[in-house]
Write a protein that holds these residues in place. Structure first.
Motif, mmCIF file in Angstrom:
data_model
loop_
_atom_site.group_PDB
_atom_site.id
_atom_site.type_symbol
_atom_site.label_atom_id
_atom_site.label_comp_id
_atom_site.label_asym_id
_atom_site.label_seq_id
_atom_site.Cartn_x
_atom_site.Cartn_y
_atom_site.Cartn_z
ATOM 1 N N LEU A 108 0.825 -1.210 0.000
ATOM 2 C CA LEU A 108 0.000 0.000 0.000
ATOM 3 C C LEU A 108 0.857 1.256 0.000
ATOM 4 O O LEU A 108 0.569 2.224 -0.722
ATOM 5 C CB LEU A 108 -0.925 -0.024 1.232
ATOM 6 C CG LEU A 108 -1.920 1.131 1.359
ATOM 7 C CD1 LEU A 108 -2.893 1.112 0.190
ATOM 8 C CD2 LEU A 108 -2.671 1.027 2.679
ATOM 9 N N ILE A 109 1.934 1.257 0.779
ATOM 10 C CA ILE A 109 2.840 2.412 0.799
ATOM 11 C C ILE A 109 3.507 2.588 -0.557
ATOM 12 O O ILE A 109 3.642 3.704 -1.077
ATOM 13 C CB ILE A 109 3.880 2.240 1.917
ATOM 14 C CG1 ILE A 109 3.186 2.309 3.286
ATOM 15 C CG2 ILE A 109 4.954 3.322 1.829
ATOM 16 C CD1 ILE A 109 4.110 1.998 4.435
ATOM 17 N N GLY A 110 3.940 1.476 -1.164
ATOM 18 C CA GLY A 110 4.547 1.569 -2.488
ATOM 19 C C GLY A 110 3.583 2.092 -3.530
ATOM 20 O O GLY A 110 3.958 2.911 -4.382
ATOM 21 N N ALA A 111 2.323 1.660 -3.481
ATOM 22 C CA ALA A 111 1.322 2.152 -4.429
ATOM 23 C C ALA A 111 1.065 3.638 -4.224
ATOM 24 O O ALA A 111 0.933 4.399 -5.198
ATOM 25 C CB ALA A 111 0.028 1.353 -4.272
ATOM 26 N N THR B 199 1.275 9.222 -6.127
ATOM 27 C CA THR B 199 1.510 10.635 -5.829
ATOM 28 C C THR B 199 2.637 11.224 -6.676
ATOM 29 O O THR B 199 2.624 12.414 -6.992
ATOM 30 C CB THR B 199 1.837 10.812 -4.338
ATOM 31 O OG1 THR B 199 2.939 9.964 -3.987
ATOM 32 C CG2 THR B 199 0.627 10.461 -3.484
ATOM 33 N N ARG B 200 3.607 10.421 -7.064
ATOM 34 C CA ARG B 200 4.714 10.903 -7.898
ATOM 35 C C ARG B 200 4.439 10.738 -9.387
ATOM 36 O O ARG B 200 5.274 11.121 -10.199
ATOM 37 C CB ARG B 200 5.991 10.148 -7.529
ATOM 38 C CG ARG B 200 6.419 10.308 -6.082
ATOM 39 C CD ARG B 200 6.758 11.741 -5.738
ATOM 40 N NE ARG B 200 7.162 11.882 -4.349
ATOM 41 C CZ ARG B 200 8.399 11.734 -3.905
ATOM 42 N NH1 ARG B 200 9.369 11.410 -4.757
ATOM 43 N NH2 ARG B 200 8.691 11.873 -2.627
ATOM 44 N N ARG B 201 3.265 10.179 -9.726
ATOM 45 C CA ARG B 201 2.899 9.979 -11.143
ATOM 46 C C ARG B 201 4.037 9.295 -11.896
ATOM 47 O O ARG B 201 4.524 9.786 -12.924
ATOM 48 C CB ARG B 201 2.537 11.310 -11.804
ATOM 49 C CG ARG B 201 1.280 11.962 -11.239
ATOM 50 C CD ARG B 201 0.961 13.274 -11.941
ATOM 51 N NE ARG B 201 0.768 13.087 -13.366
ATOM 52 C CZ ARG B 201 -0.395 12.765 -13.934
ATOM 53 N NH1 ARG B 201 -1.462 12.566 -13.167
ATOM 54 N NH2 ARG B 201 -0.501 12.644 -15.238
ATOM 55 N N LYS B 202 4.421 8.124 -11.374
ATOM 56 C CA LYS B 202 5.534 7.389 -11.954
ATOM 57 C C LYS B 202 5.149 6.619 -13.210
ATOM 58 O O LYS B 202 6.014 6.118 -13.917
ATOM 59 C CB LYS B 202 6.097 6.408 -10.919
ATOM 60 C CG LYS B 202 6.782 7.068 -9.738
ATOM 61 C CD LYS B 202 8.041 7.763 -10.182
ATOM 62 C CE LYS B 202 8.788 8.342 -8.984
ATOM 63 N NZ LYS B 202 10.054 9.003 -9.390
ATOM 64 N N GLY B 203 3.854 6.509 -13.486
ATOM 65 C CA GLY B 203 3.445 5.756 -14.657
ATOM 66 C C GLY B 203 3.522 4.256 -14.395
ATOM 67 O O GLY B 203 3.428 3.782 -13.263
#
Length: 305
Positions: free
Chosen positions: A208-211, A216-220
């Motif tokens: 959940l933290i990784g998601a 939030t950083r819009r990593k794609g």
């Protein structure tokens, strides 16, 4: 001085780590010793008459899902009930059992008596309470020869199933040995299953933290992260199947940790994929876009010419 203080701090940290490891190992040895003593405990009921029948019984396996246990029994006649110089009964011997044991046992005269495995029905408890399920049963054994003539019985009961701890109350009634047996999961099983539940929740929270970080950083579509999340989804199922005693789906372990952890991880994987696709389809504009070149202004190439 700083280097000396740093070296002292490192030595202190290393000493604390070693002490913690030694303490954990000592607790483990203490728990294992306690369970070993419990398995070696012998429960006895009955008198010590010279002409009697000795019964040695041991709990070999507890099938909580089938609500029964397997009891291995060895019958040994003593005194005038046995042939001289042997363990065969001098007369036909009948071992009378309680209602929880499936049927009485008959041993012909002048024949060697071998060990017998008999199923015993369990009452109370439910496997859906795993790992806190507990069961009960009553074992009553009497012996008779000739025309149902009762003979004294002395019985010894042990537990050989390391996954269960036995609480036994032994007594004697009318020459028969009676055991009130209570069975619950052993301490090692409880510790391991509680650790499993904590680990499942920890893995789910980590995903959940990784998601949240990816969204939030819009990593794609970050494929290594997605591979880790998907692997965790299937690893939890494999980890759950290692629970001691192979409990069925729907027990307390599932409702407390496993099913929730699976839902959290699956939700995170799907959400990261959907939002990653949107981020890949609509890349974010740069913070300071460059002004479009003025066609009236000569380019650097033309100025150089």
């Amino acid at each position: 001085m700083r280097r000396l203080s740093r070296s002292r701090g490192r030595l202190l940290a290393a000493g604390l780590v070693l002490c913690a490891v030694a303490a954990a190992a000592a607790v483990g040895v203490w728990l294992q010793f306690g369970e070993r003593q419990a398995l070696d405990t012998r429960y006895r009921a009955g008198g010590s008459a010279p002409d009697r029948v000795d019964i040695t019984a041991s709990v070999q396996r507890v099938d909580a899902e089938g609500r029964e246990l397997v009891l291995r029994i060895l019958v040994t006649p003593r005194g005038s009930l046995a042939e001289p110089g042997g363990v065969s009964p001098a007369e036909a011997l009948t071992l009378q059992t309680s209602a929880s044991v499936r049927g009485d046992l008959t041993f012909p005269a002048h024949r060697r008596i071998a060990t017998v495995d008999v199923p015993v029905t369990l009452s109370a408890g439910s496997i859906t309470d795993y790992p806190f399920d507990a069961y009960e049963t009553t074992l009553e054994f009497g012996a008779a020869v000739r025309d149902d003539e009762a003979v004294p019985v002395r019985m010894t009961l042990t537990n050989n199933d390391a996954l269960f701890a036995a609480d036994v109350d032994a007594s004697e009634a009318s020459g028969a040995a009676v055991f009130e047996v209570g069975l619950a999961r052993s301490t090692s099983v409880l510790i391991f299953v509680v650790f499993m539940m904590a680990a499942m929740w920890a893995l789910a929270i980590a995903v959940l933290i990784g998601a949240w970080f990816l969204l939030t950083r819009r990593k794609g579509l970050t494929w290594p992260a997605l591979g880790w999340m998907a692997a965790t989804l299937f690893a939890l199922a494999a980890f759950r199947n290692t629970a001691p005693g192979t409990p069925p789906i729907g027990c307390l372990l599932d409702y407390v940790a496993f099913l929730w952890a699976e839902m959290v991880v699956a939700f995170c994987v799907i959400t990261v994929v959907v939002m990653g696709m949107r981020a890949e389809s609509h890349p974010r504009d740069p913070q300071h876009p460059q002004d479009p070149p003025d066609p009236a202004e000569p380019s650097t190439f033309r100025a150089g010419l």
